[in-house]
Each structure stands twice: as C-alpha cells, then as structure tokens.
Design a protein around this motif. Structure first.
Motif, PDB file in Angstrom:
ATOM      1  N   ASP A  21     -26.913  -6.372 -12.728  1.00 44.86           N
ATOM      2  CA  ASP A  21     -28.096  -6.998 -12.682  1.00 44.86           C
ATOM      3  C   ASP A  21     -28.824  -6.611 -13.970  1.00 44.86           C
ATOM      4  OD1 ASP A  21     -28.252  -8.704 -10.502  1.00 44.86           O
ATOM      5  OD2 ASP A  21     -28.665  -7.023  -9.267  1.00 44.86           O
TER       6      ASP A  21
ATOM      7  N   LYS B 232     -20.140  -7.830 -10.472  1.00 46.69           N
ATOM      8  CA  LYS B 232     -21.218  -7.258  -9.951  1.00 46.69           C
ATOM      9  C   LYS B 232     -21.139  -6.405  -8.896  1.00 46.69           C
ATOM     10  CE  LYS B 232     -25.693  -8.121  -7.748  1.00 46.69           C
ATOM     11  NZ  LYS B 232     -27.140  -8.878  -7.532  1.00 46.69           N
ATOM     12  N   VAL B 233     -21.431  -4.970  -8.768  1.00 44.56           N
ATOM     13  CA  VAL B 233     -21.303  -4.507  -7.471  1.00 44.56           C
ATOM     14  C   VAL B 233     -22.654  -3.895  -7.174  1.00 44.56           C
ATOM     15  CG1 VAL B 233     -20.198  -2.295  -6.600  1.00 44.56           C
ATOM     16  CG2 VAL B 233     -18.982  -3.562  -8.441  1.00 44.56           C
ATOM     17  N   GLY B 234     -23.345  -3.710  -7.999  1.00 42.85           N
ATOM     18  CA  GLY B 234     -24.970  -3.473  -7.567  1.00 42.85           C
ATOM     19  C   GLY B 234     -25.850  -3.831  -8.777  1.00 42.85           C
TER      20      GLY B 234
ATOM     21  N   GLN C 191     -26.389   7.483  -0.030  1.00 41.47           N
ATOM     22  CA  GLN C 191     -27.788   7.417  -0.790  1.00 41.47           C
ATOM     23  C   GLN C 191     -28.766   6.596  -0.375  1.00 41.47           C
ATOM     24  OE1 GLN C 191     -26.972   5.592  -4.473  1.00 41.47           O
ATOM     25  NE2 GLN C 191     -29.260   4.923  -5.019  1.00 41.47           N
TER      26      GLN C 191
ATOM     27  N   LEU D   4     -26.483  -2.189 -11.369  1.00 44.53           N
ATOM     28  CA  LEU D   4     -26.086  -2.069 -13.042  1.00 44.53           C
ATOM     29  C   LEU D   4     -25.775  -3.611 -13.489  1.00 44.53           C
ATOM     30  CD1 LEU D   4     -24.817  -0.710 -15.547  1.00 44.53           C
ATOM     31  CD2 LEU D   4     -22.831  -0.236 -14.312  1.00 44.53           C
TER      32      LEU D   4
ATOM     33  N   TYR E  52     -33.058 -13.024   1.023  1.00 47.96           N
ATOM     34  CA  TYR E  52     -34.315 -12.551   0.515  1.00 47.96           C
ATOM     35  C   TYR E  52     -35.663 -13.631   0.619  1.00 47.96           C
ATOM     36  CZ  TYR E  52     -32.133  -8.880  -2.431  1.00 47.96           C
ATOM     37  OH  TYR E  52     -31.391  -7.629  -2.697  1.00 47.96           O
TER      38      TYR E  52
ATOM     39  N   THR F 157     -27.558  -4.188   0.745  1.00 48.64           N
ATOM     40  CA  THR F 157     -27.225  -2.647   0.054  1.00 48.64           C
ATOM     41  C   THR F 157     -25.709  -2.324   0.027  1.00 48.64           C
ATOM     42  OG1 THR F 157     -27.657  -0.514   0.255  1.00 48.64           O
ATOM     43  CG2 THR F 157     -27.661  -1.449   2.338  1.00 48.64           C
ATOM     44  N   ARG F 158     -25.424  -1.744  -0.792  1.00 51.59           N
ATOM     45  CA  ARG F 158     -24.291  -0.809  -0.669  1.00 51.59           C
ATOM     46  C   ARG F 158     -24.228   0.017   0.440  1.00 51.59           C
ATOM     47  NH1 ARG F 158     -23.118   2.427  -4.614  1.00 51.59           N
ATOM     48  NH2 ARG F 158     -25.340   2.414  -5.299  1.00 51.59           N
TER      49      ARG F 158
ATOM     50  N   PHE G 266     -19.665  -8.582   0.715  1.00 52.61           N
ATOM     51  CA  PHE G 266     -20.472  -8.686  -0.676  1.00 52.61           C
ATOM     52  C   PHE G 266     -20.640 -10.174  -0.702  1.00 52.61           C
ATOM     53  CE2 PHE G 266     -21.965  -9.598  -4.979  1.00 52.61           C
ATOM     54  CZ  PHE G 266     -22.561  -8.492  -5.093  1.00 52.61           C
ATOM     55  N   SER G 267     -22.017 -11.007  -0.854  1.00 51.66           N
ATOM     56  CA  SER G 267     -22.041 -12.234  -1.098  1.00 51.66           C
ATOM     57  C   SER G 267     -23.477 -12.298  -1.901  1.00 51.66           C
ATOM     58  CB  SER G 267     -22.113 -13.145   0.182  1.00 51.66           C
ATOM     59  OG  SER G 267     -22.631 -14.287  -0.177  1.00 51.66           O
ATOM     60  N   GLU G 268     -23.164 -12.683  -3.097  1.00 49.50           N
ATOM     61  CA  GLU G 268     -24.367 -13.061  -4.047  1.00 49.50           C
ATOM     62  C   GLU G 268     -25.083 -14.222  -3.522  1.00 49.50           C
ATOM     63  OE1 GLU G 268     -25.116 -11.341  -6.586  1.00 49.50           O
ATOM     64  OE2 GLU G 268     -26.643 -12.408  -7.444  1.00 49.50           O
TER      65      GLU G 268
ATOM     66  N   LEU H 263     -33.659  -2.348  -6.961  1.00 51.13           N
ATOM     67  CA  LEU H 263     -34.042  -3.475  -7.386  1.00 51.13           C
ATOM     68  C   LEU H 263     -34.302  -4.517  -5.953  1.00 51.13           C
ATOM     69  CD1 LEU H 263     -31.182  -4.682 -10.088  1.00 51.13           C
ATOM     70  CD2 LEU H 263     -33.527  -3.894 -10.303  1.00 51.13           C
ATOM     71  N   THR H 264     -33.721  -4.089  -5.095  1.00 52.21           N
ATOM     72  CA  THR H 264     -33.804  -5.063  -3.833  1.00 52.21           C
ATOM     73  C   THR H 264     -35.350  -5.118  -3.348  1.00 52.21           C
ATOM     74  OG1 THR H 264     -33.460  -3.426  -2.321  1.00 52.21           O
ATOM     75  CG2 THR H 264     -31.620  -4.514  -3.094  1.00 52.21           C
TER      76      THR H 264
ATOM     77  N   GLU I 202     -33.471   7.049  -4.717  1.00 52.90           N
ATOM     78  CA  GLU I 202     -33.245   5.728  -5.363  1.00 52.90           C
ATOM     79  C   GLU I 202     -33.609   5.693  -7.039  1.00 52.90           C
ATOM     80  OE1 GLU I 202     -31.516   2.779  -5.808  1.00 52.90           O
ATOM     81  OE2 GLU I 202     -31.922   2.780  -3.426  1.00 52.90           O
TER      82      GLU I 202
ATOM     83  N   GLY J  39     -24.281  -5.751   3.893  1.00 54.70           N
ATOM     84  CA  GLY J  39     -23.765  -4.409   3.225  1.00 54.70           C
ATOM     85  C   GLY J  39     -22.316  -4.426   3.044  1.00 54.70           C
TER      86      GLY J  39
HETATM   87  P1  ADP Z   1     -27.510  -0.163  -6.653  1.00 55.85           P
HETATM   88  O1  ADP Z   1     -27.689  -0.135  -7.806  1.00 55.85           O
HETATM   89  O2  ADP Z   1     -27.801   1.165  -6.074  1.00 55.85           O
HETATM   90  O3  ADP Z   1     -26.495  -0.789  -5.637  1.00 55.85           O
HETATM   91  P2  ADP Z   1     -30.102  -1.636  -6.544  1.00 55.85           P
HETATM   92  O4  ADP Z   1     -31.060  -1.953  -5.600  1.00 55.85           O
HETATM   93  O5  ADP Z   1     -30.537  -1.275  -7.787  1.00 55.85           O
HETATM   94  O6  ADP Z   1     -28.909  -0.605  -5.740  1.00 55.85           O
HETATM   95  O7  ADP Z   1     -29.240  -2.908  -6.760  1.00 55.85           O
HETATM   96  C1  ADP Z   1     -28.569  -3.642  -5.609  1.00 55.85           C
HETATM   97  C2  ADP Z   1     -28.192  -5.138  -6.234  1.00 55.85           C
HETATM   98  O8  ADP Z   1     -26.875  -5.398  -5.478  1.00 55.85           O
HETATM   99  C3  ADP Z   1     -28.904  -6.239  -5.691  1.00 55.85           C
HETATM  100  O9  ADP Z   1     -29.087  -7.287  -6.735  1.00 55.85           O
HETATM  101  C4  ADP Z   1     -28.815  -6.386  -4.408  1.00 55.85           C
HETATM  102  O10 ADP Z   1     -29.171  -7.650  -4.027  1.00 55.85           O
HETATM  103  C5  ADP Z   1     -27.027  -6.512  -4.535  1.00 55.85           C
HETATM  104  N1  ADP Z   1     -26.321  -6.237  -3.460  1.00 55.85           N
HETATM  105  C6  ADP Z   1     -26.072  -5.093  -3.017  1.00 55.85           C
HETATM  106  N2  ADP Z   1     -25.380  -5.113  -1.810  1.00 55.85           N
HETATM  107  C7  ADP Z   1     -24.852  -6.540  -1.790  1.00 55.85           C
HETATM  108  C8  ADP Z   1     -24.089  -7.147  -0.903  1.00 55.85           C
HETATM  109  N3  ADP Z   1     -23.433  -6.760   0.060  1.00 55.85           N
HETATM  110  N4  ADP Z   1     -24.149  -8.602  -1.016  1.00 55.85           N
HETATM  111  C9  ADP Z   1     -24.717  -9.029  -2.200  1.00 55.85           C
HETATM  112  N5  ADP Z   1     -25.509  -8.540  -3.102  1.00 55.85           N
HETATM  113  C10 ADP Z   1     -25.783  -7.194  -2.684  1.00 55.85           C
END
Ligand code: ADP
Length: 609
Positions: A130, A124-126, A430, A128, A493, A425-426, A484-486, A510-511, A506, A454
């Motif tokens: 999820d 997972k990067v963003g 954007q 997509l 949150y 966020t990334r 990045f840390s899930e 999802l955030t 946007e 981020g």
């Molecule tokens: P995008 O797909 O443009 O990155 P979204 O809001 O659709 O934005 O989804 C972002 C997802 O990625 C969410 O689940 C958010 O919690 C996660 N996320 C983004 N940046 C990080 C990060 N630095 N560490 C952990 N999770 C992240």
C-alpha cells in the motif's frame, strides 16, 4: 562518504563477456498528466477532471436509488449460499461525489525509482504494498517522475497490468553466473512499473513470499538486477528508494560497484518493520558479487548479536541502514521506540543524523468509500447514509444476524444495535493474537458482532484460528475468515462500526487509518504509529484530537476496558458516537499530508551531498 569494500567478483573475466544487453526503446508515459486505473478490477480514475462524476451520472444514481437516496433500489442482497462469494462483484463507481485531490506541484521535480518486494494491488501482502503505491502516486501527482521496480512474481495477474512490454533483455550476476533476465514495462493502477524477470526459478510459485526457491538469494539477485538494469539502460534517477531487508543489499552493491561505473543517484531506505532484518551469511552475500567478509564488522553489516559466534551472521537491513544516504521509518513514535529497543538500536543511534520518522499516508484513490467499486453503496463524510447499507450487505452476505430481515423484507432495520467490529490483519504475533482471540469472546458477551479477515503463514497459528472459526462461524455474530482478500477487506471497512488493532508493536499501521476513512472507529493499542494516529475519547487533555479508543497494556483486561467503553458510546451516547464517526471520516490521513516530507528529504542536504 561511503566506504567501499573489495569489489569481489565484479571484476571477474566473466563480467565483460557476459554483460550483453538488448535495450529496446524506453517508453516513458507522460506521467503526471493523467493517472488512470487500468485493470478491470481497479477502474477508478484519478485525474481531477475524471474523479468527478458527471452530473448526469449522479442524477441517474439518484433515480436508481430508493427513498434513502443512496442508490440501493436495484441491489440484490447476498447470502452465504450464493454460488459466487458476495465480495467477488464490483459495482459502478457512482453515487457520491468523490473529493478533489490536492493539486500541489513541487518546483524541482525528481526522478525516483522505488525498488520493492511489494506493490498494491498486484503484489500485496501487507502495508508495504500500500505504502509504495500510495507514495508513488502522490509523488507522480506532485510532478515527479516515478517508477516502481518489482520482481515479476509468477503469481502476478497480468490482466491488471496495462501496456505490458519487454523493454530490455540483459544479464545480471548471481553466484558465478550471468543470469539472462527480462525487464518489462507496464502500468499498474496508473503507476509505471518495471518488472524484473530472471530466467531461473526465482519468484516462481503461487504467492509473493514463500516460494520453493531461496528467498534471500532471490532478493539479493533482484537488488543487483535492478542496478544492473539502470546501468545497462543508462537510467540515472535522482533517488533510488529501497524498502525493507529484501532490498537492503542494494545500497551496498551501489556504493561498492555501480557508483564506480556510471550511476549517480542517492539512496533512501524506508524500514516498514524492524522485526525482519534479512539474516544472511557472508557466503550468501558473496553470491551477489560483493565480498561478504568485508561487511562483517560492527560499523557495516554484521548482526551485533552474533559477534564472536561461529559462524557470525550479517543483516541486510543493517547494511542498508549504514550504506543509505537517508533512512526513514514509518512513524515518529516507532522511530523513538527503535532508538531505544531492539538490537538495531545502537546502529540507528550511530546513524541518528540521517534517520527520520515520517508517518505513512493512505492511498485515498484506492481507499475511497465515495468511489470504491467493491462497495454496493457509496458514501463519504458528507453523505454517510450508504455505510448502513454496506453493513447490512455484509451481514447478509456472511449470514450474520441483521434485524428486520426475517420477513424477507430487504430494507435493513438500521436501528439494530449490534456494533460490528472488524480486524483485518496478517495473523502474526506482532498483531496481538491473544488479544484478537480474546476480543472474539468479549464482543460476543457484549452482544456485538466481529469479523476477522486474516491470513496466517505459521501452521500452528493457522490451526488455532481454524479451530476458532469452526467454533464460531455457524453462529449469528462471529466470522473468522482465514484468507487474503483485497475485495472483502474494502467491504468490511465499509461495513464496520469499529476497527480493532490490538498490536503488540505497530510501526505505523494502515488499517486504523483506512478504517477511519470508511467510518469505522478505531480501538487500538497505544504503540508506534497507532499512538500517532488514534487519540482516546476519554482523554480530556486531548479532546480536540480524540477519535477512538486506546489501551496500553498487553493484557486482556486493558483490551476489555477499551472495548467496553467503545460499546457504551455506541449504545448509550448516540450523539457523541455520531460525532466521532464524522470526525474519523474527516481526518486527513492521505499522502497529500505526508508525501511532502519525503520530497523534502529527497531534496535535503543529507541526501544530496
Ligand atoms: P502490516 O504491513 O504489518 O501487514 P498494515 O496495517 O500496515 O500492517 O497494513 C496492512 C494492509 O494489508 C492493509 O491494507 C490491510 O487492509 C491489508 N490486509 C491485511 N490482512 C489482509 C487480509 N487477510 N486480506 C486483505 N487485506 C489484508
């Protein structure tokens, strides 16, 4: 129907001799009976019976709890000097009864194969990642058969995959060669996944994106290798669901080659972000076995902006739009925006009859504050008390000010009135980078707290945010965590009073939806899916839906105005604030709400014909 291009290298003599295949017996788990998380980190369970805590477990949780009754009695409060970061622990999934998932079964079950570059949580990067996991899980629980096909990235942690086995050894074409390839089957977070592992250097490296191989060619290879796997294993899904530019060549390869062999599915493309369009030269496309020049026309895959230039370029995303049976984007407002702006607008208008806007959902199995193993104390809209302890836990862990702690007393003073704003966020333009950095300043002025989690892929952006981190991270109210840390995202949150999403555009976002589920009030810019999910508290014309704070401009003044209003509600209108809190936690942004729209589309005439 679809026009076919010249079949190119597909008929080269090398083809027949090299299409060797060893197919091992394909084990299809009984998909819709039980869905269990299987990795050590994701131990949550999703069957109806299993999602309920036993009464005994609840009783134990109550006993362990302090006078608050939320199970904080045995908690060790963290600190920034802890050897292991506080977000690297997981906690038993107990304390609050989780909700019962919707039990909808569709009458005409389909076999859907998602072909994707990301899947949460393993790649997972963003958003997509999820979305693919959430939609797949929702369709599984509605009775469909679902598989996800994913590159076997070297960075995937194998311990998160259950029952990983090689199922097929075969060859797939790339650039004049047939590349020996392994297909594995495994189960991730309860969902069947097929991993494609070529024997070359593709998908090697520490990250999902940004390895030292040519990414475009790697995804061209992957798109073909997925079809090739279906061909050699005689797998005949009803729907191949592709995502983003990375799999945009698959519809071309399908109609040009594989549909003429034996495959009969239909193709649905979801575009999660129109900014990335898969720029590709004709020569590069030809490496997949297609004849690149055949696609260099305005009604096919040419990038309209390059017409007449030397060289002209192709866009895999545009090709995907033209050659898919249906195209979806991830919110109704983004659909409208993309029909009006951007160079792909004319292609989308030409294909308007098969272009749909379906709002994303969130995976409420993964994102559930009542069962979330990363939270020290669970909560939900019925029992929200645990949220205060999560906030205190995060404040302690990050060394942020939290009143009532100086005397070593580990009971949080829940009357401390510094709202905590998070932004996860990334770090890309954007997302409104200048607004994010301005929010730091304003929140500090207002006496609030802010945590940014981020990751920047661009070196200059990374440096800018590193400077901000150096400036603020020793103080009592701001933390900028560039990674990045899930795990930490779940905690943030849960701790947050507000979630900030100041995006310039946007597609869905999802955030803000995850934040709401975890009791964080969204402060967002009115664009794309943010406009479809967040409604302003002070908009009298839409009071019933009001659930956050919305601003329109891309200037700092607009952001400040929204933040100021949110802080005023938080500090001066506690009853109304509690009302918003309850409301955001009750909003149903789950896939239960929207997966049905995808199912309708899979069944629709525009796809089936
Ligand atoms: P995008 O797909 O443009 O990155 P979204 O809001 O659709 O934005 O989804 C972002 C997802 O990625 C969410 O689940 C958010 O919690 C996660 N996320 C983004 N940046 C990080 C990060 N630095 N560490 C952990 N999770 C992240």
């Amino acid at each position: 129907m679809m026009e076919c291009a010249v079949v190119g290298k597909f008929f080269s003599p090398i083809f027949s001799s090299s299409r060797s295949v060893v197919v091992e017996k394909r084990k299809l788990p009984s998909l819709h009976k039980k869905i269990k998380f299987c990795s050590s980190k994701f131990k949550m369970k999703a069957t109806q019976a299993e999602t309920h805590l036993s009464q005994e477990a609840e009783l134990q949780a109550e006993k362990r709890g302090s006078s608050t009754g939320v199970g904080v009695g045995e908690l060790i409060w963290p600190s920034p000097s802890d050897g292991t970061p506080f977000w690297k622990k997981d906690f038993p999934s107990s304390g609050v009864s989780p909700e019962v998932p919707a039990d909808v079964k569709d009458s005409d079950p389909k076999h859907i194969i998602h072909v994707t570059a990301e899947m949460a949580p393993i790649a997972k990067v963003g958003g997509l990642g999820d979305v693919v996991t959430g939609l797949a899980r929702a369709c599984l629980s509605r009775g469909h058969t679902v598989d996800i096909m994913l590159p076997f990235y070297e960075c995937i942690q194998k311990q998160h995959i259950k029952d990983l086995t090689v199922i097929t050894k075969y060859n797939s074409y790339h650039d004049g060669n047939w590349v020996p390839t392994n297909a594995y089957r495994g189960v991730v977070s309860g969902i069947p996944v097929i991993f494609i592992e070529p024997s070359n250097q593709f998908f090697k490296g520490q990250y999902v994106y940004g390895g030292s191989f040519n990414e475009l060619e790697a995804y061209l290879f992957f798109s073909r290798a997925c079809l090739e796997w279906m061909q050699v294993t005689s797998t005949q899904p009803d729907i191949i669901h592709v995502h983003e530019w990375q799999t945009g060549a698959l519809p071309l390869l399908y109609w040009d080659i594989y549909h003429h062999l034996s495959l009969k599915p239909r193709i649905v493309l979801t575009i999660h972000n129109m900014e990335h369009y898969g720029e590709c030269s004709k020569e590069q496309l030809s490496k997949s076995g297609l004849e690149g020049s055949v696609y260099a026309s305005i009604d096919k895959a040419i990038d309209d902006r390059t017409i007449g230039h030397n060289p002209e370029r192709l866009s895999l995303l545009k090709g995907g739009i033209v050659y898919s049976n249906a195209v979806v984007t991830v919110s109704p407002t983004y659909l409208k925006e993309t029909l009006c702006t951007g160079w792909l607008a004319s292609t989308l208008v030409r294909n308007r009859d098969k272009y749909f806007g379906i709002l994303n959902g969130i995976d409420t199995t993964m994102w559930n504050p009542a069962t979330d193993i990363f939270l020290p104390v669970k909560f939900n809209d019925q029992k929200p008390e645990g949220k205060k302890f999560c906030k205190y836990y995060v404040q302690r862990g990050l060394g942020l000010a939290s009143e009532g702690t100086q005397d070593g007393n580990h009971v949080p003073d829940i009357t401390y009135k510094a709202p905590l704003v998070v932004c996860i966020t990334r770090l890309v333009p954007q997302k409104g980078l200048h607004l994010i950095s301005h929010a730091i300043k304003r929140i500090e002025e207002l006496g609030g707290q802010m945590v940014i989690l981020g990751k920047a892929s661009d070196a200059q952006v990374a440096t800018e945010f590193e400077c901000l981190a150096k400036l603020h991270n020793q103080g009592p109210c701001i933390r900028i965590l560039l990674m990045f840390s899930e795990e930490l995202s779940h905690l943030l949150y849960a701790a947050a009073d507000m979630v900030l999403v100041p995006s310039i555009y946007e597609p869905c976002g999802l955030t803000q939806m995850i934040g709401m589920r975890y009791g964080a009030v969204p402060v967002v810019r009115k664009t794309g899916g943010l406009a479809d999910t967040v409604f302003d508290m002070d908009d009298q014309s839409n009071h019933n839906r009001a659930n956050g704070f919305v601003f329109e401009g891309i200037d700092e003044g607009s952001l400040i105005c929204a933040l100021d209003r949110a802080f005023t509600y938080y500090r001066e209108k506690p009853d109304e604030w509690n009302g918003i809190l309850k409301k955001v936690m009750e909003v149903d942004n789950s896939w239960n709400n929207t997966a049905g729209k995808y199912v309708e589309l899979y069944n629709s005439k525009s796809v089936r014909l």
